[in-house]
Design a protein around this motif. Structure first.
Motif, PDB file in Angstrom:
ATOM      1  N   PRO A 166       1.749  -2.034 -11.258  1.00  0.00           N
ATOM      2  CA  PRO A 166       1.698  -0.548 -10.726  1.00  0.00           C
ATOM      3  C   PRO A 166       0.091  -0.195  -9.687  1.00  0.00           C
ATOM      4  N   PHE A 167      -0.359  -0.704 -10.567  1.00  0.00           N
ATOM      5  CA  PHE A 167      -1.653   0.170  -9.891  1.00  0.00           C
ATOM      6  C   PHE A 167      -3.194  -0.832  -9.415  1.00  0.00           C
ATOM      7  N   ASN A 168      -2.715  -2.197  -8.509  1.00  0.00           N
ATOM      8  CA  ASN A 168      -3.326  -2.961  -8.616  1.00  0.00           C
ATOM      9  C   ASN A 168      -5.093  -2.789  -9.249  1.00  0.00           C
ATOM     10  N   GLY A 169      -5.631  -1.827  -7.767  1.00  0.00           N
ATOM     11  CA  GLY A 169      -6.621  -1.177  -7.611  1.00  0.00           C
ATOM     12  C   GLY A 169      -6.933  -3.205  -7.170  1.00  0.00           C
ATOM     13  N   THR A 170      -7.974  -3.566  -6.946  1.00  0.00           N
ATOM     14  CA  THR A 170      -9.320  -4.974  -6.930  1.00  0.00           C
ATOM     15  C   THR A 170      -7.732  -6.421  -7.269  1.00  0.00           C
ATOM     16  N   GLY A 171      -6.983  -5.975  -7.479  1.00  0.00           N
ATOM     17  CA  GLY A 171      -5.824  -7.568  -8.148  1.00  0.00           C
ATOM     18  C   GLY A 171      -6.117  -8.230  -8.547  1.00  0.00           C
ATOM     19  N   THR A 172      -6.509  -7.753 -10.187  1.00  0.00           N
ATOM     20  CA  THR A 172      -7.225  -8.556 -11.367  1.00  0.00           C
ATOM     21  C   THR A 172      -5.698  -9.040 -11.624  1.00  0.00           C
ATOM     22  N   THR A 173      -4.218  -8.282 -11.902  1.00  0.00           N
ATOM     23  CA  THR A 173      -3.701  -9.149 -12.395  1.00  0.00           C
ATOM     24  C   THR A 173      -2.941 -10.090 -11.293  1.00  0.00           C
ATOM     25  N   VAL A 188       0.773  -1.196  -0.081  1.00  0.00           N
ATOM     26  CA  VAL A 188      -0.028   0.292  -0.196  1.00  0.00           C
ATOM     27  C   VAL A 188       0.818   1.251  -0.593  1.00  0.00           C
ATOM     28  N   GLY A 189       0.994   1.700  -0.909  1.00  0.00           N
ATOM     29  CA  GLY A 189       1.803   2.689  -1.079  1.00  0.00           C
ATOM     30  C   GLY A 189       1.457   3.592  -2.218  1.00  0.00           C
ATOM     31  N   ASP A 190       2.680   4.572  -2.850  1.00  0.00           N
ATOM     32  CA  ASP A 190       2.522   5.422  -3.933  1.00  0.00           C
ATOM     33  C   ASP A 190       3.324   4.631  -4.604  1.00  0.00           C
ATOM     34  N   CYS A 191       3.120   4.360  -6.053  1.00  0.00           N
ATOM     35  CA  CYS A 191       3.653   3.137  -6.807  1.00  0.00           C
ATOM     36  C   CYS A 191       4.929   3.419  -7.150  1.00  0.00           C
ATOM     37  N   VAL A 192       5.460   4.687  -7.533  1.00  0.00           N
ATOM     38  CA  VAL A 192       6.428   5.409  -7.608  1.00  0.00           C
ATOM     39  C   VAL A 192       7.897   5.001  -6.618  1.00  0.00           C
ATOM     40  N   GLY A 245       1.979  -6.304  -6.215  1.00  0.00           N
ATOM     41  CA  GLY A 245       1.080  -5.050  -6.921  1.00  0.00           C
ATOM     42  C   GLY A 245       1.168  -3.322  -5.457  1.00  0.00           C
ATOM     43  N   PHE A 246       1.066  -2.523  -6.674  1.00  0.00           N
ATOM     44  CA  PHE A 246       1.012  -1.502  -5.756  1.00  0.00           C
ATOM     45  C   PHE A 246      -0.278  -0.944  -5.918  1.00  0.00           C
ATOM     46  N   GLU A 247      -0.757  -0.186  -4.564  1.00  0.00           N
ATOM     47  CA  GLU A 247      -1.823   0.696  -4.606  1.00  0.00           C
ATOM     48  C   GLU A 247      -1.756   1.640  -3.334  1.00  0.00           C
ATOM     49  N   ARG A 248      -2.232   2.367  -3.883  1.00  0.00           N
ATOM     50  CA  ARG A 248      -2.083   3.466  -3.068  1.00  0.00           C
ATOM     51  C   ARG A 248      -3.901   3.512  -1.306  1.00  0.00           C
ATOM     52  N   ASP A 249      -4.596   3.002  -2.725  1.00  0.00           N
ATOM     53  CA  ASP A 249      -5.998   3.021  -1.825  1.00  0.00           C
ATOM     54  C   ASP A 249      -6.328   1.925  -0.813  1.00  0.00           C
ATOM     55  N   GLN A 250      -6.279   1.775   0.740  1.00  0.00           N
ATOM     56  CA  GLN A 250      -5.887   0.571   1.326  1.00  0.00           C
ATOM     57  C   GLN A 250      -7.261  -0.498   1.182  1.00  0.00           C
ATOM     58  N   ASP A 310       4.003  13.517 -16.794  1.00  0.00           N
ATOM     59  CA  ASP A 310       4.796  14.425 -15.746  1.00  0.00           C
ATOM     60  C   ASP A 310       4.990  12.852 -15.009  1.00  0.00           C
ATOM     61  N   PHE A 311       3.287  12.438 -14.990  1.00  0.00           N
ATOM     62  CA  PHE A 311       3.797  11.275 -13.653  1.00  0.00           C
ATOM     63  C   PHE A 311       3.716  10.154 -14.516  1.00  0.00           C
ATOM     64  N   THR A 312       3.198   9.976 -15.788  1.00  0.00           N
ATOM     65  CA  THR A 312       3.186   9.002 -16.495  1.00  0.00           C
ATOM     66  C   THR A 312       4.799   8.326 -16.994  1.00  0.00           C
ATOM     67  N   ALA A 351       0.180  -2.763 -16.706  1.00  0.00           N
ATOM     68  CA  ALA A 351      -0.036  -1.461 -16.273  1.00  0.00           C
ATOM     69  C   ALA A 351      -1.472  -1.236 -16.540  1.00  0.00           C
ATOM     70  N   ASP A 352      -2.150  -0.415 -14.884  1.00  0.00           N
ATOM     71  CA  ASP A 352      -3.898  -0.382 -16.191  1.00  0.00           C
ATOM     72  C   ASP A 352      -4.041   1.080 -14.719  1.00  0.00           C
ATOM     73  N   PRO A 353      -3.685   1.987 -15.273  1.00  0.00           N
ATOM     74  CA  PRO A 353      -2.962   3.641 -14.435  1.00  0.00           C
ATOM     75  C   PRO A 353      -4.155   4.013 -15.308  1.00  0.00           C
ATOM     76  N   PRO A 354      -4.132   4.790 -13.935  1.00  0.00           N
ATOM     77  CA  PRO A 354      -5.363   6.154 -14.607  1.00  0.00           C
ATOM     78  C   PRO A 354      -5.635   6.639 -15.322  1.00  0.00           C
TER      79      PRO A 354
HETATM   80  C1  LIG Z   1      -7.612   1.589 -13.631  1.00  0.00           C
HETATM   81  S1  LIG Z   1      -7.191   0.981 -11.733  1.00  0.00           S
HETATM   82  C2  LIG Z   1      -6.435  -0.512 -11.615  1.00  0.00           C
HETATM   83  C3  LIG Z   1      -7.497  -1.443 -12.156  1.00  0.00           C
HETATM   84  C4  LIG Z   1      -6.951  -2.607 -11.727  1.00  0.00           C
HETATM   85  N1  LIG Z   1      -6.405  -3.091 -12.787  1.00  0.00           N
HETATM   86  C5  LIG Z   1      -8.768  -3.386 -11.449  1.00  0.00           C
HETATM   87  O1  LIG Z   1      -8.300  -4.504 -12.399  1.00  0.00           O
HETATM   88  O2  LIG Z   1      -9.162  -3.680 -10.563  1.00  0.00           O
HETATM   89  C6  LIG Z   1      -5.938   2.202 -11.136  1.00  0.00           C
HETATM   90  C7  LIG Z   1      -5.412   1.965  -9.679  1.00  0.00           C
HETATM   91  O3  LIG Z   1      -4.765   2.496  -9.625  1.00  0.00           O
HETATM   92  C8  LIG Z   1      -4.352   3.958  -8.189  1.00  0.00           C
HETATM   93  N2  LIG Z   1      -3.124   4.789  -8.208  1.00  0.00           N
HETATM   94  C9  LIG Z   1      -3.162   5.842  -8.692  1.00  0.00           C
HETATM   95  N3  LIG Z   1      -2.283   5.869  -8.959  1.00  0.00           N
HETATM   96  C10 LIG Z   1      -1.451   5.421  -7.848  1.00  0.00           C
HETATM   97  C11 LIG Z   1       0.176   5.748  -7.374  1.00  0.00           C
HETATM   98  N4  LIG Z   1       0.379   6.697  -7.602  1.00  0.00           N
HETATM   99  N5  LIG Z   1       0.519   4.711  -6.893  1.00  0.00           N
HETATM  100  C12 LIG Z   1      -0.555   2.995  -6.148  1.00  0.00           C
HETATM  101  N6  LIG Z   1      -1.202   3.336  -7.063  1.00  0.00           N
HETATM  102  C13 LIG Z   1      -1.881   4.095  -7.989  1.00  0.00           C
HETATM  103  C14 LIG Z   1      -6.024   3.565  -7.935  1.00  0.00           C
HETATM  104  O4  LIG Z   1      -6.638   3.852  -6.473  1.00  0.00           O
HETATM  105  C15 LIG Z   1      -6.844   2.659  -8.623  1.00  0.00           C
HETATM  106  O5  LIG Z   1      -7.100   1.701  -8.256  1.00  0.00           O
END
Ligand SMILES: C[S@@+](CC[C@H](N)C(=O)[O-])C[C@H]1O[C@@H](n2cnc3c(N)ncnc32)[C@H](O)[C@@H]1O
Length: 376
Positions: A231-238, A26-30, A251-256, A84-86, A46-49
């Motif tokens: 890097p963007f785990n979300g619900t952990g599909t990967t 749990v934290g910022d992926c970068v 997996g990395f995810e900012r949202d607990q 910049d984020f990308t 990666a499934d980024p915003p």
């Molecule tokens: C498009 S969703 C991924 C959904 C995922 N593929 C799934 O199947 O559930 C992007 C996720 O990245 C997380 N996120 C956004 N910026 C982040 C960052 N800098 N570090 C870690 N997680 C981040 C968001 O909270 C969001 O859950």
């Protein structure tokens, strides 16, 4: 399964993860990827915003509310901020990739062209863009544009000259009626039981991807035991698909809340039996077995007669593993070719031994040795 909570502190020491099979940080992926060992990862998905830039509430013509992605994590102040984020997360991902690793990034028209250009600028080498065609896309409610029925995945190597990246070409072809797998994939959106719901019956996450999509990604470009990072785990599909397919996962995810849901989801997954995951053995990749091994192992005794399927030709097996056709001696291949008056012949699929149950191709005997070898 371990979920660790780390702040985005840049002071934390750079350590290699102790590697359980699935690990969500749990934290910022970068910040968090920068603590991983360089060159340690086999595959990144990666499934980024997407930076969808939705302004206000999206409504249908009957004024009902559309459940669209309107979360803060998808909002950026400008295209420059998104770029910049990308750049930051792609650089962090590239550092942890092995030289032979590949990366997948999924997106829509909102972001994928910017992401693709940045990837090329950073030195990634695009291998394919895959079109995920949705069987059940959301309609365009106002009828002012085409229905968005697809998303795009960029598949890229770490460098232009990357060698030895995994592409399971033969397995994909075999699974596709012996036709090369194409770059357009028809897969439904994630719905029904697969969709994670909270106690209130609402979706846990607005952009949960279908497991079928991730299965194709992992089956095509990774091997059992590989380390996969999202890097963007979300619900952990990967992570769920990686565990089912015997791959290791971080997996990395900012949202607990998302991380907790993902942890429960992945914990409930049973890996598939090893035999169903064993790498596809291509004719070229299979271990070499000489015909003489069949003789040495007593599977064919010297003096045995080898025949073709129509019993038109017969050759005698010698003690040294060569065979004799008339007065000519040579390999199973050369004698097979000679029997047919052909330039070349694969002796393994030409010669048979006679058994009580009928003719048996010598290739079947070779397959028995190979499966013994594979079992170790
Ligand atoms: C498009 S969703 C991924 C959904 C995922 N593929 C799934 O199947 O559930 C992007 C996720 O990245 C997380 N996120 C956004 N910026 C982040 C960052 N800098 N570090 C870690 N997680 C981040 C968001 O909270 C969001 O859950």
């Amino acid at each position: 399964m371990v979920v660790s909570r780390r702040g985005a502190s840049a002071k934390a020491p750079r350590t290699q993860f102790e590697m359980p099979s699935s690990h969500i940080v749990v934290g910022d992926c970068v910040a968090e990827m920068s603590k991983m060992q360089a060159g340690s990862v086999d595959l990144v998905f990666a499934d980024p915003p997407y930076n969808l830039q939705l302004k206000g509430d999206l409504k249908r013509p009957d004024e009902s509310h559309v459940d669209a992605v309107n979360n803060d994590w998808d909002k950026f102040s400008s295209f420059a901020a998104y770029d910049d984020f990308t750049r930051a997360w792609l650089l962090a991902a590239r550092r942890i990739m092995k030289p032979s690793a590949t990366i997948w990034v999924i997106g829509s028209y909102h972001n994928i062209f910017r992401v693709g250009a940045i990837m090329q600028d950073l030195g990634f080498w695009v291998l394919n863009d895959i079109v995920w065609r949705k069987t059940n896309p959301m309609p365009n409610f106002r009828g002012r544009r085409f229905t968005n029925a697809h998303e795009t995945m960029i598949w890229a190597a770490r460098d232009e000259n990357a060698k030895g990246y995994t592409f399971n070409y033969e397995a994909l072809k075999a699974a596709n009626e012996d036709v090369q797998a194409r770059s357009d994939w028809l897969i439904p959106l994630c719905t029904g039981d697969e969709r994670l719901k909270g106690g209130d019956g609402k979706k846990v996450h607005p952009t949960q991807k279908p497991e079928g999509l991730l299965a194709r990604v992992l089956l095509s470009s990774s091997k059992p035991g590989d380390l996969v990072v999202d890097p963007f785990n979300g619900t952990g599909t990967t992570g769920a698909v990686a565990k089912r397919l015997g791959r290791r996962y971080v997996g990395f995810e900012r949202d607990q809340t998302y991380a907790t849901a993902a942890e429960a989801r992945i914990a409930a997954i049973e890996p598939l039996p090893e035999a169903t995951l064993a790498p596809f053995m291509t004719a070229r990749g299979a271990p070499r077995v000489a015909f003489s091994e069949l003789v040495e192992r007593g599977m064919i005794v010297p003096g045995t007669k080898l025949v073709d399927s129509k019993k038109k030709h017969a050759a005698l097996v010698r003690a040294d593993g060569a065979i004799m056709l008339g007065d000519k001696v040579g390999s199973i291949h050369r004698m097979g070719a000679l029997a047919q008056g052909a330039e070349a012949c694969n002796g393994w699929s030409f010669w048979h031994v006679e058994t009580m149950k009928g003719l048996k191709l010598i290739d079947e005997l070779r397959a028995e040795i190979r499966s013994e070898m594979a079992a170790g």
